[in-house]
Design a protein around this motif. Sequence first.
Motif, PDB file in Angstrom:
ATOM      1  N   THR A   4     -17.153   9.316 -11.519  1.00 20.19           N
ATOM      2  CA  THR A   4     -18.083   9.262 -12.643  1.00 20.19           C
ATOM      3  C   THR A   4     -18.335   7.833 -13.115  1.00 20.19           C
ATOM      4  N   HIS A   5     -17.553   6.886 -12.627  1.00 17.65           N
ATOM      5  CA  HIS A   5     -17.709   5.480 -13.014  1.00 17.65           C
ATOM      6  C   HIS A   5     -17.481   4.605 -11.781  1.00 17.65           C
ATOM      7  N   PRO A   6     -18.270   3.553 -11.626  1.00 16.42           N
ATOM      8  CA  PRO A   6     -18.128   2.712 -10.431  1.00 16.42           C
ATOM      9  C   PRO A   6     -16.733   2.101 -10.250  1.00 16.42           C
ATOM     10  N   LEU A   7     -16.032   1.828 -11.328  1.00 17.78           N
ATOM     11  CA  LEU A   7     -14.702   1.223 -11.205  1.00 17.78           C
ATOM     12  C   LEU A   7     -13.666   2.179 -10.603  1.00 17.78           C
ATOM     13  N   MET A   8     -13.999   3.448 -10.535  1.00 19.75           N
ATOM     14  CA  MET A   8     -13.082   4.407  -9.913  1.00 19.75           C
ATOM     15  C   MET A   8     -12.967   4.168  -8.407  1.00 19.75           C
ATOM     16  N   ALA A   9     -13.889   3.397  -7.856  1.00 18.96           N
ATOM     17  CA  ALA A   9     -13.861   3.098  -6.419  1.00 18.96           C
ATOM     18  C   ALA A   9     -12.909   1.958  -6.078  1.00 18.96           C
ATOM     19  N   ALA A  12      -9.807   2.660  -3.761  1.00 22.06           N
ATOM     20  CA  ALA A  12     -10.215   2.925  -2.382  1.00 22.06           C
ATOM     21  C   ALA A  12     -10.628   1.636  -1.685  1.00 22.06           C
ATOM     22  N   GLU A  13     -11.284   0.748  -2.400  1.00 24.32           N
ATOM     23  CA  GLU A  13     -11.694  -0.527  -1.804  1.00 24.32           C
ATOM     24  C   GLU A  13     -10.489  -1.403  -1.485  1.00 24.32           C
ATOM     25  N   ILE A  14      -9.459  -1.345  -2.318  1.00 25.44           N
ATOM     26  CA  ILE A  14      -8.242  -2.112  -2.050  1.00 25.44           C
ATOM     27  C   ILE A  14      -7.574  -1.578  -0.778  1.00 25.44           C
ATOM     28  N   LEU A  15      -7.504  -0.257  -0.639  1.00 27.52           N
ATOM     29  CA  LEU A  15      -6.951   0.346   0.576  1.00 27.52           C
ATOM     30  C   LEU A  15      -7.796   0.004   1.795  1.00 27.52           C
ATOM     31  N   ARG A  16      -9.115  -0.016   1.625  1.00 26.90           N
ATOM     32  CA  ARG A  16     -10.006  -0.336   2.729  1.00 26.90           C
ATOM     33  C   ARG A  16      -9.762  -1.756   3.217  1.00 26.90           C
ATOM     34  N   GLY A  17      -9.518  -2.676   2.300  1.00 26.34           N
ATOM     35  CA  GLY A  17      -9.250  -4.056   2.694  1.00 26.34           C
ATOM     36  C   GLY A  17      -8.012  -4.171   3.562  1.00 26.34           C
ATOM     37  N   GLY A  18      -6.951  -3.505   3.166  1.00 28.40           N
ATOM     38  CA  GLY A  18      -5.725  -3.520   3.960  1.00 28.40           C
ATOM     39  C   GLY A  18      -5.898  -2.835   5.305  1.00 28.40           C
ATOM     40  N   ASN A  19      -6.603  -1.711   5.300  1.00 31.78           N
ATOM     41  CA  ASN A  19      -6.850  -0.989   6.550  1.00 31.78           C
ATOM     42  C   ASN A  19      -7.718  -1.793   7.501  1.00 31.78           C
ATOM     43  N   PHE A  20      -8.733  -2.467   6.965  1.00 26.43           N
ATOM     44  CA  PHE A  20      -9.595  -3.273   7.821  1.00 26.43           C
ATOM     45  C   PHE A  20      -8.814  -4.426   8.434  1.00 26.43           C
ATOM     46  N   ALA A  21      -7.965  -5.072   7.637  1.00 27.53           N
ATOM     47  CA  ALA A  21      -7.161  -6.182   8.156  1.00 27.53           C
ATOM     48  C   ALA A  21      -6.240  -5.708   9.284  1.00 27.53           C
ATOM     49  N   ALA A  22      -5.614  -4.559   9.094  1.00 28.16           N
ATOM     50  CA  ALA A  22      -4.723  -4.020  10.128  1.00 28.16           C
ATOM     51  C   ALA A  22      -5.507  -3.635  11.386  1.00 28.16           C
TER      52      ALA A  22
END
Length: 110
Positions: A4-9, A12-22
């Motif tokens: 319901t709010h953009p900051l709720m993402a 998930a974006e923090i996890l995406r950063g770690g996953n992309f790096a790996a």
Amino acid sequence: SQMTHPLMAMPAEILRGGNFAAMWAASTYYANYIAPPGMRSTMIAFLNAMYQGLGQSTGALLGGALVDKLGSIQASYRVYAGLDSVAFVVFAVILMRNRHYNTGMDDDDA
């Protein structure tokens, strides 16, 4: 699709950063490992072309077509979440079936 709010993402974006790096570290390691002698730079360039060029452009085209067909980003997100879940299960089954094989990759080969 339930946010319901953009900051709720943000989590998930923090996890995406770690996953992309790996993922990128593993991809470059493997590309380096399978490259013939003297072709490491070419193999890394090929990896980059496949991910950045073909992968992202194909994803954008197919994603846009799916949003156009389904009529909303939320519906497309649910379809992609289902496809990702199926891909995860297939990948996990393949890994579990092949876990006894030795890859032959050593840290000295990198």
